[in-house]
Design a protein around this motif. Structure first.
Motif, PDB file in Angstrom:
ATOM      1  N   ARG A 137      10.569   9.133  -2.526  1.00 48.49           N
ATOM      2  CA  ARG A 137       9.800   8.446  -3.534  1.00 48.49           C
ATOM      3  C   ARG A 137       9.342   7.009  -2.866  1.00 48.49           C
ATOM      4  N   ARG A 138      10.138   6.588  -2.256  1.00 50.84           N
ATOM      5  CA  ARG A 138      10.029   5.245  -1.653  1.00 50.84           C
ATOM      6  C   ARG A 138       9.113   5.364  -0.709  1.00 50.84           C
ATOM      7  N   ASP A 139       9.313   6.231   0.268  1.00 46.76           N
ATOM      8  CA  ASP A 139       8.276   6.480   1.437  1.00 46.76           C
ATOM      9  C   ASP A 139       6.896   6.824   0.851  1.00 46.76           C
ATOM     10  N   GLU A 140       7.038   7.809  -0.164  1.00 44.83           N
ATOM     11  CA  GLU A 140       5.579   7.897  -0.696  1.00 44.83           C
ATOM     12  C   GLU A 140       4.953   6.668  -1.065  1.00 44.83           C
ATOM     13  N   LEU A 141       5.828   5.820  -1.985  1.00 44.25           N
ATOM     14  CA  LEU A 141       5.368   4.506  -2.409  1.00 44.25           C
ATOM     15  C   LEU A 141       4.681   3.574  -1.400  1.00 44.25           C
ATOM     16  N   VAL A 142       5.409   3.481  -0.499  1.00 44.43           N
ATOM     17  CA  VAL A 142       5.270   2.738   0.777  1.00 44.43           C
ATOM     18  C   VAL A 142       3.936   3.208   1.377  1.00 44.43           C
TER      19      VAL A 142
ATOM     20  N   LYS B 132       0.261   0.788   1.622  1.00 46.11           N
ATOM     21  CA  LYS B 132      -0.138   0.477   2.747  1.00 46.11           C
ATOM     22  C   LYS B 132      -1.920   1.080   2.564  1.00 46.11           C
ATOM     23  N   SER B 133      -2.165   2.227   2.117  1.00 40.35           N
ATOM     24  CA  SER B 133      -3.462   2.652   2.077  1.00 40.35           C
ATOM     25  C   SER B 133      -4.130   1.968   1.003  1.00 40.35           C
ATOM     26  N   ALA B 134      -3.535   1.360   0.057  1.00 41.48           N
ATOM     27  CA  ALA B 134      -4.296   0.684  -0.817  1.00 41.48           C
ATOM     28  C   ALA B 134      -4.644  -0.775  -0.347  1.00 41.48           C
ATOM     29  N   ARG B 135      -3.879  -1.372   0.458  1.00 39.53           N
ATOM     30  CA  ARG B 135      -3.964  -2.455   1.042  1.00 39.53           C
ATOM     31  C   ARG B 135      -5.079  -2.425   2.217  1.00 39.53           C
ATOM     32  N   ALA B 136      -5.126  -1.361   2.805  1.00 38.92           N
ATOM     33  CA  ALA B 136      -6.171  -1.183   3.876  1.00 38.92           C
ATOM     34  C   ALA B 136      -7.519  -0.989   3.303  1.00 38.92           C
ATOM     35  N   GLN B 137      -7.601  -0.130   2.153  1.00 39.89           N
ATOM     36  CA  GLN B 137      -8.788  -0.012   1.383  1.00 39.89           C
ATOM     37  C   GLN B 137      -9.318  -1.384   0.940  1.00 39.89           C
TER      38      GLN B 137
END
Length: 236
Positions: free
Chosen positions: A153-158, A162-167
């Protein structure tokens, strides 16, 4: 409460924890997951030590119990042998010697009874410790599975963060060059270019007007010369 019972309580509580509910309540889910992972890892290590210690104590109790069982069996065999010897001696008329062997049989029976009592007394404790070991092992397995779930879950959340920040960065970049925005830098630059183009047009128009005036002045001079020539002809 013993340390093993305390560990068992924590193991049971952590193994049953609802990760999704915990994340919903967290202000920073990633930090909470990191802390949970550390807590689970520490508790797993402590639980493993508790399981090992409990198993060790259980095996010692089982060994003592088996020794008592074996001792009871051995003392029973000695009592039987002494009793038979006493019967044999009594049949031969050796009453005193027969009594001595009967007394030995009684002593052996007393030792047998003591060993049986000790073995029976240990059985509930052994059963309870066996149950504790089983619970600790089950809880430990559940915690290890939960730890794997937490890490996933942590890996998925991270990755999602990261994807949200890039978008977000991409959308900010797109908005900063929106040609339809009159306040954007590109729009202001376009206005500046248009003003420069207008200035050029103005200068060209002004230059054209000046040239026309010069030609008109030249035409006026030509007419004046023609008039003077015609006047001189009249006078002649």
């Amino acid at each position: 409460m013993s340390s093993k019972q305390t560990v068992l309580g924590r193991v049971t509580q952590l193994a049953k924890a609802n990760i999704n509910a915990l994340l919903d309540q967290a202000e920073d889910p990633q930090k909470m997951l990191d802390q949970l992972i550390r807590d689970y890892a520490n508790n797993i290590a402590e639980a493993e030590e508790a399981v090992a210690s409990t198993i060790g104590n259980l095996r010692l109790m089982e060994q003592d119990h088996q020794e008592d069982v074996d001792a009871a069996k051995e003392w029973g065999g000695k009592a039987l042998a002494a009793s038979r010897k006493a019967d044999e001696l009594r049949a031969g008329g050796q009453t005193a010697e027969a009594d001595r062997f009967d007394n030995l049989a009684k002593v052996a029976l007393g030792r047998q009874l003591q060993s049986e009592k000790e073995a029976k007394t240990a059985e509930p404790t052994i059963a309870a410790q066996t149950e504790v070991v089983q619970k600790l092992r089950t809880g430990l397995d559940q915690m290890k599975a939960k730890l794997g779930e937490l890490k996933a879950r942590r890996d998925e959340l991270v990755a999602r963060a990261k994807s949200a920040r890039a978008q977000n960065r991409m959308m900010d970049a797109v908005q900063s060059i929106d040609v339809l925005d009159p306040t954007s830098e590109l729009s202001r630059f376009e206005d500046k270019v248009r003003r420069e183009e207008a200035k050029v047009l103005g200068k060209q128009e002004l230059a054209a007007s000046s040239l026309d005036a010069q030609f008109e002045q030249l035409d006026a001079l030509g007419d004046s010369a023609e008039i003077e020539a015609r006047l001189a002809a009249l006078k002649a």
